[in-house]
Design an enzyme around this catalytic site. Structure first.
Site, PDB file in Angstrom:
ATOM      1  N   CYS A   1      -1.552   4.979  11.929  1.00  0.00           N
ATOM      2  CA  CYS A   1      -2.503   5.810  11.577  1.00  0.00           C
ATOM      3  C   CYS A   1      -2.459   7.010  12.901  1.00  0.00           C
ATOM      4  CB  CYS A   1      -3.924   4.955  11.822  1.00  0.00           C
ATOM      5  SG  CYS A   1      -5.449   5.849  11.558  1.00  0.00           S
TER       6      CYS A   1
ATOM      7  N   CYS B   1      -5.060   7.845   6.719  1.00  0.00           N
ATOM      8  CA  CYS B   1      -5.215   9.015   7.775  1.00  0.00           C
ATOM      9  C   CYS B   1      -4.331  10.319   7.497  1.00  0.00           C
ATOM     10  CB  CYS B   1      -5.268   8.482   8.847  1.00  0.00           C
ATOM     11  SG  CYS B   1      -4.110   7.112   9.362  1.00  0.00           S
TER      12      CYS B   1
ATOM     13  N   CYS C   1       5.208   8.776   7.953  1.00  0.00           N
ATOM     14  CA  CYS C   1       6.254   7.775   8.292  1.00  0.00           C
ATOM     15  C   CYS C   1       7.920   8.248   8.125  1.00  0.00           C
ATOM     16  CB  CYS C   1       6.113   6.368   7.864  1.00  0.00           C
ATOM     17  SG  CYS C   1       4.929   5.285   8.526  1.00  0.00           S
TER      18      CYS C   1
END
Length: 140
Positions: free
Chosen positions: A14, A88, A92
């Site tokens: 997040c 959010c 990645c």
């Protein structure tokens, strides 16, 4: 899907690593114990964990007051079997062979504990489902 210890590893991501990902990591640690390796991180970590998240977790007997937001690194992703993005908008690094999940959760930032409780409870339900998928049944 396991590290050298034979345990599956999970990374919660997040942006600020201050609310949702901290609660998820705490739930997974609490419910799965040492059967899972747990990490959490964010691309732009906050200064501290959201006080309403700390309070909401304390209400269910889980202390996250000593946790600190951590920076997301490629190594953290590489070392994890499952990477869970917490709705959010954080990204990645993508590595082959990893499992990526997106959990759409309301943002607890700036919210009081009353608004954080349902998020906490939704995360618990998601974690319980995750444990059933990734952790072999404990033998009695």
């Amino acid at each position: 899907m396991a590290d050298s210890s034979g345990k599956p590893s999970v990374l919660f991501v997040c942006v600020h690593n201050a609310g949702r990902s901290q609660m998820a990591a705490a739930w997974l640690t609490h419910l799965a114990g040492d059967r899972v390796e747990v990490r959490s991180a964010g691309s732009s970590p906050g200064a501290s964990v959201n006080p309403a998240a700390v309070e909401a977790m304390a209400e269910v007997g889980i202390d996250i007051s000593a946790e600190t937001p951590k920076i997301l690194t490629a190594d953290a992703v590489r070392e994890s079997d499952v990477c869970i993005r917490m709705g959010c908008g954080d990204t990645c690094p993508v590595f082959p062979g990893k499992r990526y999940l997106d959990w759409k959760l309301d943002d607890p930032a700036g919210q009081g504990v009353e608004a954080v409780r349902p998020i906490r409870d939704e995360i618990k339900t998601l974690i319980e489902g995750l444990i059933k998928e990734i952790v072999p049944e404990a033998t009695a």
